[in-house]
Motif scaffolding. Structure first.
Motif, PDB file in Angstrom:
ATOM      1  N   ASP A  45       0.812  -1.221   0.000  1.00 36.52           N
ATOM      2  CA  ASP A  45       0.000   0.000   0.000  1.00 36.52           C
ATOM      3  C   ASP A  45       0.844   1.270   0.000  1.00 36.52           C
ATOM      4  OD1 ASP A  45      -2.351  -1.494   0.046  1.00 36.52           O
ATOM      5  OD2 ASP A  45      -2.375  -1.599   2.231  1.00 36.52           O
ATOM      6  N   ILE A  46       2.157   1.132  -0.126  1.00 35.12           N
ATOM      7  CA  ILE A  46       3.040   2.293  -0.072  1.00 35.12           C
ATOM      8  C   ILE A  46       3.461   2.678  -1.491  1.00 35.12           C
ATOM      9  CG2 ILE A  46       5.223   3.191   0.802  1.00 35.12           C
ATOM     10  CD1 ILE A  46       5.020   1.167   3.069  1.00 35.12           C
ATOM     11  N   LYS A  47       3.231   3.935  -1.859  1.00 31.59           N
ATOM     12  CA  LYS A  47       3.571   4.414  -3.190  1.00 31.59           C
ATOM     13  C   LYS A  47       4.510   5.615  -3.079  1.00 31.59           C
ATOM     14  CE  LYS A  47       1.514   5.295  -7.724  1.00 31.59           C
ATOM     15  NZ  LYS A  47       0.253   5.385  -8.488  1.00 31.59           N
ATOM     16  N   LEU A  48       5.667   5.536  -3.732  1.00 33.36           N
ATOM     17  CA  LEU A  48       6.668   6.595  -3.726  1.00 33.36           C
ATOM     18  C   LEU A  48       6.775   7.179  -5.131  1.00 33.36           C
ATOM     19  CD1 LEU A  48       9.469   4.639  -1.816  1.00 33.36           C
ATOM     20  CD2 LEU A  48       7.526   5.884  -0.847  1.00 33.36           C
ATOM     21  N   ARG A  49       7.006   8.477  -5.202  1.00 34.52           N
ATOM     22  CA  ARG A  49       7.112   9.144  -6.505  1.00 34.52           C
ATOM     23  C   ARG A  49       8.481   9.790  -6.665  1.00 34.52           C
ATOM     24  NH1 ARG A  49       2.354   9.270  -9.117  1.00 34.52           N
ATOM     25  NH2 ARG A  49       0.439   8.977  -7.912  1.00 34.52           N
ATOM     26  N   GLN A  50       8.939   9.817  -7.937  1.00 36.86           N
ATOM     27  CA  GLN A  50      10.222  10.442  -8.299  1.00 36.86           C
ATOM     28  C   GLN A  50      11.369   9.923  -7.423  1.00 36.86           C
ATOM     29  OE1 GLN A  50      10.502  12.193 -11.071  1.00 36.86           O
ATOM     30  NE2 GLN A  50       8.303  11.853 -11.340  1.00 36.86           N
ATOM     31  N   LEU A  51      11.498   8.616  -7.396  1.00 38.34           N
ATOM     32  CA  LEU A  51      12.558   7.981  -6.615  1.00 38.34           C
ATOM     33  C   LEU A  51      13.848   7.935  -7.432  1.00 38.34           C
ATOM     34  CD1 LEU A  51      12.288   4.913  -4.364  1.00 38.34           C
ATOM     35  CD2 LEU A  51      14.041   4.917  -6.129  1.00 38.34           C
ATOM     36  N   GLN A  52      14.941   8.335  -6.805  1.00 35.04           N
ATOM     37  CA  GLN A  52      16.264   8.299  -7.431  1.00 35.04           C
ATOM     38  C   GLN A  52      17.177   7.360  -6.649  1.00 35.04           C
ATOM     39  OE1 GLN A  52      17.603  12.369  -7.549  1.00 35.04           O
ATOM     40  NE2 GLN A  52      16.198  12.923  -9.197  1.00 35.04           N
ATOM     41  N   TRP A  53      18.143   6.769  -7.341  1.00 34.72           N
ATOM     42  CA  TRP A  53      19.086   5.884  -6.664  1.00 34.72           C
ATOM     43  C   TRP A  53      20.464   5.992  -7.303  1.00 34.72           C
ATOM     44  CZ3 TRP A  53      15.703   3.937 -10.357  1.00 34.72           C
ATOM     45  CH2 TRP A  53      16.301   3.270 -11.423  1.00 34.72           C
ATOM     46  N   HIS A  54      21.465   5.581  -6.532  1.00 35.93           N
ATOM     47  CA  HIS A  54      22.810   5.413  -7.074  1.00 35.93           C
ATOM     48  C   HIS A  54      23.516   4.311  -6.305  1.00 35.93           C
ATOM     49  CE1 HIS A  54      23.674   8.348  -3.807  1.00 35.93           C
ATOM     50  NE2 HIS A  54      24.788   7.642  -3.685  1.00 35.93           N
ATOM     51  N   PHE A  55      24.468   3.686  -6.936  1.00 36.36           N
ATOM     52  CA  PHE A  55      25.216   2.584  -6.333  1.00 36.36           C
ATOM     53  C   PHE A  55      26.096   3.097  -5.202  1.00 36.36           C
ATOM     54  CE2 PHE A  55      29.159   0.018  -6.316  1.00 36.36           C
ATOM     55  CZ  PHE A  55      28.617  -1.189  -5.896  1.00 36.36           C
ATOM     56  N   SER A  56      26.081   2.398  -4.064  1.00 34.73           N
ATOM     57  CA  SER A  56      26.886   2.759  -2.894  1.00 34.73           C
ATOM     58  C   SER A  56      27.928   1.678  -2.644  1.00 34.73           C
ATOM     59  CB  SER A  56      26.000   2.919  -1.656  1.00 34.73           C
ATOM     60  OG  SER A  56      26.776   3.097  -0.497  1.00 34.73           O
ATOM     61  N   PRO A  57      29.200   1.936  -2.935  1.00 26.34           N
ATOM     62  CA  PRO A  57      30.236   0.924  -2.694  1.00 26.34           C
ATOM     63  C   PRO A  57      30.328   0.513  -1.228  1.00 26.34           C
ATOM     64  CG  PRO A  57      31.053   2.675  -4.128  1.00 26.34           C
ATOM     65  CD  PRO A  57      29.739   3.138  -3.599  1.00 26.34           C
ATOM     66  N   THR A  58      30.205   1.470  -0.307  1.00 29.26           N
ATOM     67  CA  THR A  58      30.284   1.129   1.116  1.00 29.26           C
ATOM     68  C   THR A  58      29.055   0.328   1.547  1.00 29.26           C
ATOM     69  OG1 THR A  58      29.306   3.277   1.690  1.00 29.26           O
ATOM     70  CG2 THR A  58      31.710   3.113   1.669  1.00 29.26           C
ATOM     71  N   GLY A  59      27.885   0.669   1.002  1.00 29.88           N
ATOM     72  CA  GLY A  59      26.676  -0.059   1.353  1.00 29.88           C
ATOM     73  C   GLY A  59      26.677  -1.490   0.840  1.00 29.88           C
ATOM     74  N   LEU A  60      27.440  -1.738  -0.242  1.00 32.07           N
ATOM     75  CA  LEU A  60      27.502  -3.074  -0.822  1.00 32.07           C
ATOM     76  C   LEU A  60      27.958  -4.105   0.209  1.00 32.07           C
ATOM     77  CD1 LEU A  60      27.422  -4.947  -3.312  1.00 32.07           C
ATOM     78  CD2 LEU A  60      29.791  -4.268  -3.766  1.00 32.07           C
ATOM     79  N   PHE A  61      28.928  -3.751   1.045  1.00 28.03           N
ATOM     80  CA  PHE A  61      29.463  -4.692   2.036  1.00 28.03           C
ATOM     81  C   PHE A  61      28.515  -4.861   3.224  1.00 28.03           C
ATOM     82  CE2 PHE A  61      33.133  -2.929  -0.215  1.00 28.03           C
ATOM     83  CZ  PHE A  61      33.748  -4.105  -0.635  1.00 28.03           C
ATOM     84  N   ARG A  62      27.480  -4.034   3.298  1.00 24.11           N
ATOM     85  CA  ARG A  62      26.489  -4.155   4.370  1.00 24.11           C
ATOM     86  C   ARG A  62      25.189  -4.777   3.871  1.00 24.11           C
ATOM     87  NH1 ARG A  62      25.877   1.790   6.499  1.00 24.11           N
ATOM     88  NH2 ARG A  62      24.483   0.748   7.984  1.00 24.11           N
ATOM     89  N   GLY A  63      25.180  -5.199   2.602  1.00 24.89           N
ATOM     90  CA  GLY A  63      23.988  -5.804   2.035  1.00 24.89           C
ATOM     91  C   GLY A  63      22.948  -4.798   1.589  1.00 24.89           C
ATOM     92  N   VAL A  64      23.345  -3.507   1.492  1.00 23.94           N
ATOM     93  CA  VAL A  64      22.425  -2.451   1.042  1.00 23.94           C
ATOM     94  C   VAL A  64      23.139  -1.621  -0.025  1.00 23.94           C
ATOM     95  CG1 VAL A  64      20.868  -2.263   3.020  1.00 23.94           C
ATOM     96  CG2 VAL A  64      23.141  -1.229   3.154  1.00 23.94           C
ATOM     97  N   PRO A  65      23.251  -2.129  -1.240  1.00 23.30           N
ATOM     98  CA  PRO A  65      24.090  -1.503  -2.264  1.00 23.30           C
ATOM     99  C   PRO A  65      23.518  -0.251  -2.917  1.00 23.30           C
ATOM    100  CG  PRO A  65      22.995  -3.422  -3.166  1.00 23.30           C
ATOM    101  CD  PRO A  65      22.658  -3.402  -1.709  1.00 23.30           C
TER     102      PRO A  65
END
Length: 240
Positions: A59-79
């Motif tokens: 039931d959750i709707k988000l608009r205009q979502l942007q993302w980019h790759f996170s090298p540090t987050g990759l090692f935490r399972g959240v890339p």
């Protein structure tokens, strides 16, 4: 041996480059296959940096979502580092764990109460204000929350009730047990708001909240009109 190692590293680097340069829609298709409940709008950009005009999960709707790759987050399972401004201002690190579990880290969010209540299909009852969320970590499955660590703050509160603005700011700690979200309110606030509320999977709250505003204040008088005489002439109790 060294030659085999260099060949392996080169192949891994080539695969990484191919994935990173892939169109965003190609990666989004793979994500949707892993999370069938996820619905995406028009996707643009590349796998390492892009945007989608809307994303809906249950039931959750988000608009205009942007993302980019996170090298540090990759090692935490959240890339992926994501951000969006509607229906709230949010930044977070995101990943997908086993059993279709959405993994969130370093979440910072700020939104308007009336708008968020509308999205949750709950009546705002004429109230508005600002709520802030800060999560160190949270894991969410289609069945509900798996774990959560962080807090939420009612930064300001507006309404037609005299003295209602004196309640904020109020902070609470969040946790998750058996798929249910638990909110424990810190009583260190102007009106000594305190208590515990549990949000069940069906969205219905249970628990109680106690308020002890200054006697004779506008808020004290307003609560007396709506809730009746306070317990011990001090504490107003709201039960769910």
């Amino acid at each position: 041996m060294k030659r085999s190692l260099w060949i392996g590293c080169g192949a891994a680097f080539l695969i990484l480059c191919l994935v990173m340069s892939s169109p965003a829609w190609l990666v989004s298709d793979l994500v949707v296959k892993q999370l069938p409940e996820l619905k995406l709008g028009t996707v643009s950009g590349r796998a390492w940096r892009g945007q989608v005009d809307y994303l809906q999960y249950q039931d959750i709707k988000l608009r205009q979502l942007q993302w980019h790759f996170s090298p540090t987050g990759l090692f935490r399972g959240v890339p992926l580092a994501i951000s969006f401004t509607n229906p709230a201002k949010v930044t977070a690190l995101v990943g997908v764990a086993a059993e279709n579990t959405l993994r969130l880290r370093d979440v910072e969010a700020e939104g308007n109460i009336a708008e968020l209540m509308g999205i949750a299909q709950l009546p705002s009852m004429g109230f508005d204000g600002v709520v802030e969320l800060g999560l160190v970590a949270a894991d969410v499955s289609p069945a509900g929350c798996v774990s959560i660590a962080g807090g939420v703050t009612l930064a300001s509160l507006l309404g037609d009730i005299d003295g209602i603005g004196d309640i904020a700011p109020v902070s609470a700690e969040l946790s998750c047990t058996n798929g249910q979200l638990t909110v424990v309110i810190d009583e260190n606030n102007p009106s000594r708001v305190r208590g515990q509320v549990i949000l069940r999977n069906n969205g219905r709250p249970s628990g109680n909240i106690m308020l002890s505003p200054e006697k004779g204040s506008a808020l004290f008088k307003s609560l007396g009109l709506f809730l009746g005489a306070p317990r011990n002439n001090t504490d107003f109790v709201m039960r769910f």
